[in-house]
Design an enzyme around this catalytic site. Structure first.
Site, PDB file in Angstrom:
ATOM      1  N   ALA A  96       0.908  -1.236  -0.136  1.00  0.00           N
ATOM      2  CA  ALA A  96      -0.087   0.001   0.135  1.00  0.00           C
ATOM      3  C   ALA A  96       0.811   1.211  -0.121  1.00  0.00           C
ATOM      4  CB  ALA A  96      -0.964  -0.184   1.079  1.00  0.00           C
ATOM      5  N   GLU A  97       0.460   2.389  -0.751  1.00  0.00           N
ATOM      6  CA  GLU A  97       1.232   3.484  -0.908  1.00  0.00           C
ATOM      7  C   GLU A  97       1.485   4.258   0.674  1.00  0.00           C
ATOM      8  OE1 GLU A  97      -1.785   4.248  -4.128  1.00  0.00           O
ATOM      9  OE2 GLU A  97      -1.621   2.661  -2.725  1.00  0.00           O
ATOM     10  N   ASN A  98       0.829   4.018   1.571  1.00  0.00           N
ATOM     11  CA  ASN A  98       1.065   4.711   2.476  1.00  0.00           C
ATOM     12  C   ASN A  98       1.874   3.987   3.504  1.00  0.00           C
ATOM     13  OD1 ASN A  98      -0.880   2.604   2.877  1.00  0.00           O
ATOM     14  ND2 ASN A  98      -1.772   3.420   4.739  1.00  0.00           N
ATOM     15  N   SER A 151       7.795   3.947   0.223  1.00  0.00           N
ATOM     16  CA  SER A 151       6.698   3.069  -0.405  1.00  0.00           C
ATOM     17  C   SER A 151       6.794   3.429  -2.082  1.00  0.00           C
ATOM     18  CB  SER A 151       5.484   3.484   0.204  1.00  0.00           C
ATOM     19  OG  SER A 151       4.435   2.697  -0.334  1.00  0.00           O
TER      20      SER A 151
END
Length: 221
Positions: A49-51, A91
């Site tokens: 996940a990008e976070n 990320s």
């Protein structure tokens, strides 16, 4: 007309077939978030996940959520054994470096060349493009799960996207409730058809041209 949960799962199940053990896979919000529910138990995947999570597990049971642990869409998630956290800069560096094997995204429109428009409906408020721009450009394989037509019945598969683009010529595979298309240098190739539809149904609802694969897989219910 919205999509029934069974149709959404049908698309997610087909996308899950593309995933192999050892991959790093990024899932968009919406239908793509259902993909993990359809992976065989013997497939070991790190969901990204990008976070800043690599190694997301299944959604937590109600009451077991951790308020500090969510995916890029803000929904609660769990962490698998061996999973890890990082900041969003690392990320995104993973994405930009090409370390994500597959990204599964929703979309508003896709062109016959694989242009992706999935981040804004003009005039509507959105939180931003998120990671879609980087993912579309840098993931090794880009899979789109979407309705074949919009709510007004207009094809979302177009000669040219009319909405602002996220990225050009980036989509590899398109899965709708009617069919599966490979995006090639020669345009879209119809490779699979979902029951109960046929080629005529698909042609009627597709604004752009497509060719038909010599071997078309029929996907039963």
């Amino acid at each position: 007309m919205g999509m029934g949960i069974d149709i959404r799962n049908r698309l997610a199940r087909r996308a899950a077939e593309e995933i192999q053990s050892g991959m790093v896979v990024n899932l968009g919000i919406g239908i793509p978030s259902l993909v993990p529910n359809h992976l065989p138990a013997n497939i070991n995947v790190m969901f990204h996940a990008e976070n800043g999570i690599t190694g997301m597990g299944p959604s937590p049971a109600r009451g077991d959520e951790d308020e500090n642990l969510c995916n890029a869409g803000g929904f609660p998630v769990t962490l698998k054994t061996g999973g890890s956290y990082c900041d969003s800069a690392v990320s995104f560096a993973m994405i930009r470096r090409g370390r994500v094997d597959i990204t599964v995204l929703g979309s508003l429109q896709v062109s016959e060349r694989g242009d992706l428009a999935n981040w804004i409906v003009p005039g509507k408020k959105v939180p931003g493009m998120g990671g879609a721009m980087e993912l579309a450009q840098k993931a090794k394989k880009v899979i789109v799960l979407m309705n074949h037509c919009d709510k007004a019945g207009n094809s979302k598969l177009l000669r040219e996207c009319t909405m602002p683009l996220t990225a050009r010529a980036c989509v590899d595979l398109i899965i709708t409730e009617l069919a599966v298309f490979q995006v090639t240098n020669e345009g879209l190739v119809l490779t699979e058809i979902f029951a109960p539809y046929d080629v005529a149904d698909i042609a009627n609802k597709t604004e752009c041209e497509f060719t038909i694969s010599q071997k078309v897989r029929q996907i039963p219910y």
